[in-house]
Design an enzyme around this catalytic site. Structure first.
Site, PDB file in Angstrom:
ATOM      1  N   GLU A 112      34.784  54.882  53.855  1.00 23.48           N
ATOM      2  CA  GLU A 112      34.869  53.942  54.604  1.00 23.48           C
ATOM      3  C   GLU A 112      33.987  52.704  53.955  1.00 23.48           C
ATOM      4  O   GLU A 112      32.972  53.172  52.415  1.00 23.48           O
ATOM      5  CB  GLU A 112      33.415  54.492  55.012  1.00 23.48           C
ATOM      6  CG  GLU A 112      32.636  53.330  55.776  1.00 23.48           C
ATOM      7  CD  GLU A 112      30.890  53.796  57.063  1.00 23.48           C
ATOM      8  OE1 GLU A 112      30.672  53.117  58.088  1.00 23.48           O
ATOM      9  OE2 GLU A 112      30.639  55.028  56.709  1.00 23.48           O
TER      10      GLU A 112
ATOM     11  N   GLU B  75      28.506  54.151  66.124  1.00 22.84           N
ATOM     12  CA  GLU B  75      27.705  54.054  65.089  1.00 22.84           C
ATOM     13  C   GLU B  75      26.729  52.694  65.075  1.00 22.84           C
ATOM     14  O   GLU B  75      26.914  52.100  64.161  1.00 22.84           O
ATOM     15  CB  GLU B  75      28.336  54.391  63.491  1.00 22.84           C
ATOM     16  CG  GLU B  75      27.337  54.828  62.833  1.00 22.84           C
ATOM     17  CD  GLU B  75      28.518  54.561  61.151  1.00 22.84           C
ATOM     18  OE1 GLU B  75      27.885  56.017  60.540  1.00 22.84           O
ATOM     19  OE2 GLU B  75      28.770  54.180  60.418  1.00 22.84           O
TER      20      GLU B  75
END
Length: 306
Positions: A186, A283
């Site tokens: 990420e 998220e």
């Protein structure tokens, strides 16, 4: 009356008493959508996103998500939950046909270098955590785990740091490949997480190509990449072969789609047009507190991607 039914009815009554009239009408409309899959993509809420509707019990929250048409779920904190809770959540996901998304696979070094440093002890620590995460992933039927390579090493040239990271990820891939588990790297933005090694999608793309493993791919967090580099759809297209997972959040604010500047309707349309069957993790926070805020999240996703 059975105790479980009594508790559910009592909770529902208490909730309705505290709601405005508009909230009651909205909740009635919400229940009319129960058991209808209204999404073309596998959006994945997280624990707490619908707690005002479902309560604090993670099993009840999973059931609520399924009732609203969600087919996936992610939980950054899954690795830290008690084993029995993991097993109960896994059973519920199987029963409700929910795909488990990512959880964080290891300790993230936000302020000091670890993978970029080339330090052998830090490498072994990371690899041991990957081995532990394999057991969690098998327990909860997870195919993806999140990896963040940590802080830059200011004492080393970036090229050397990149090679250290690649070598560590190759060794981690060798652990993961037999289990068909994928670590997703990420990139994070400079504003929220200054000083991290991995920040941009082209950088993640280059690393994944060098590692050359089905167990090392990209987690393209649309919120982070809007801040870091913009040009979202072209960058998604350029990285497509190495992307295994998406996460969502609007900017500014990191709340649900339609609350910021990102045109999620077009992004979701593009991702769907590519035949993407994976998970898109929600998220982000809710822009409004309470039940009304949870209804707003549902409305945002239904209007952006139904």
């Amino acid at each position: 009356m059975k105790r479980r039914l009594f508790i559910k009815k009592s909770t529902a009554t208490a909730s309705l008493i505290g709601m405005s009239l508009s909230g009651v009408h909205a909740l009635n409309k919400l229940h009319s959508n129960t058991n209808k899959n209204t999404f073309k993509l596998n959006f994945a809420p997280h624990i707490g996103m619908f707690k005002h509707h479902a309560g604090n019990n993670p099993i009840d929250q999973l059931n609520f998500m399924a009732d609203q048409g969600f087919t996936a779920f992610e939980d950054n904190n899954m690795k830290n939950r008690p084993v029995e809770v993991q097993k109960s959540m896994a059973k519920t996901m199987v029963d409700r046909n929910i795909t488990m998304g990512v959880f964080v696979a290891h300790k993230i070094y936000w302020k000091a270098p670890n993978l970029a440093s080339g330090n052998i002890d830090k490498r072994h620590e990371f690899l041991n955590e990957i081995k532990q995460s394999v057991e969690v992933a098998k327990r909860v039927n997870a195919q993806w785990i999140t990896v963040v390579p940590g802080h830059v090493d200011l004492k080393q040239n970036m090229a050397y740091q990149t090679e250290h990271v690649i070598e560590t990820l190759k060794q981690a891939s060798a652990i993961l490949e037999p289990h068909q588990i994928t670590m997703v790297l990420e990139p994070l933005n400079f504003r929220d997480h200054p000083g991290l090694f991995l920040t941009e999608s082209p950088q993640a793309f280059q690393i994944c190509k060098a590692v050359n493993s089905p167990s090392c791919k990209i987690l393209f967090d649309i919120y982070h990449q809007q801040i870091q580099e913009g040009n979202l759809i072209p960058n998604i297209e350029a990285c497509w072969d190495e992307i295994a997972y998406f996460q969502i959040g609007d900017n500014p604010g990191r709340k649900e789609p339609t609350t910021g500047e990102i045109n999620y309707k077009n992004i979701f349309k593009y991702i769907h047009s590519r035949g993407y069957k994976g998970v898109l993790g929600m998220e982000h926070g809710n822009s409004i507190d309470g039940i009304e805020g949870e209804l707003a999240v549902l409305k945002a996703y239904r209007s952006s991607a139904s």
